[in-house]
Design an enzyme around this catalytic site. Sequence first.
Site, PDB file in Angstrom:
ATOM      1  N   CYS A 181       0.821  -1.208   0.000  1.00 28.95           N
ATOM      2  CA  CYS A 181       0.000   0.000   0.000  1.00 28.95           C
ATOM      3  C   CYS A 181       0.861   1.266   0.000  1.00 28.95           C
ATOM      4  O   CYS A 181       1.595   1.519  -0.938  1.00 28.95           O
ATOM      5  CB  CYS A 181      -0.965  -0.051   1.190  1.00 28.95           C
ATOM      6  SG  CYS A 181      -2.339   1.089   1.108  1.00 28.95           S
ATOM      7  N   HIS A 182       0.804   2.069   1.062  1.00 31.67           N
ATOM      8  CA  HIS A 182       1.618   3.281   1.169  1.00 31.67           C
ATOM      9  C   HIS A 182       2.994   3.003   1.795  1.00 31.67           C
ATOM     10  O   HIS A 182       3.806   3.913   1.924  1.00 31.67           O
ATOM     11  CB  HIS A 182       0.894   4.337   2.014  1.00 31.67           C
ATOM     12  CG  HIS A 182      -0.274   4.967   1.318  1.00 31.67           C
ATOM     13  ND1 HIS A 182      -1.484   4.321   1.180  1.00 31.67           N
ATOM     14  CD2 HIS A 182      -0.407   6.170   0.720  1.00 31.67           C
ATOM     15  CE1 HIS A 182      -2.323   5.108   0.530  1.00 31.67           C
ATOM     16  NE2 HIS A 182      -1.698   6.234   0.229  1.00 31.67           N
TER      17      HIS A 182
END
Length: 187
Positions: free
Chosen positions: A113-114
Site C-alpha cells: 500500500c503506502h
Amino acid sequence: MTTQLQGRKIAVLATDGVEQVELTEPVKAVKEAGAEVVLVSLEAGTIQAYENDVEPKDTFDVDAVVGDVDPADFDGLILPGGTTNPDALRVDEGAVAFAKAFVDAGKPVGVICHGPWTLVTAGVVRGRTLTSWPSLRTDLENAGATWVDQEVVVDGGIVSSRNPDDIPAFCAAVVEQFAAATARTSA
C-alpha cells in the site's frame, strides 16, 4: 503451521495509523511459517491500527523501539501501509535508516500500500520495479523506480503489493521470499 521460516526473526516496522489488516495478515502468515515476529515502532507502548485510514480498530503492543534494535538481528522486514503510518515513518531518521539497512544487506522486505514511502525516503528504490497504492506512483517514479499496477511484484528481494485486496498474494510471496533468503543464508 509450516517450518519454512523456523528459527528466523522478522521485524515489522509500524506506528500509529497502520492499516490493521496489512499488519495482522502478514504477521499471521510469517508466524504460521514458523518465524518469530517483533513489532518495532517509534516509541514504546502501543500503536493504534485503523481500517480505511479513519476507523480506529485494535491497538498492538510494541516489542521494541527502532532506535534500540539492530537490523542485523533480523532476517526480514515487513512495512505495512495505511497513509498515516508510513508518513510518520518516512520522516523519522531512525526508521528510514532501519529500513535502508535491510535493503542494503540484501535482506527481504515486504511492503504494501503506502509502505513504499519509507523506501523512497531511504533512497533504495532506484532501478527497481514496485507496485503500491496508485497515489504513490509519482513518488516511486520520481525516486527512479518503475511502477506497475499488479497484485504483487518481487524485485531484488522487495515484495510489494497495492492494497488489502492483494493480501493473500502478498503474504504468499513474502513467505516465499523470506524462505528463499533463509535458504541462501543457510547454504
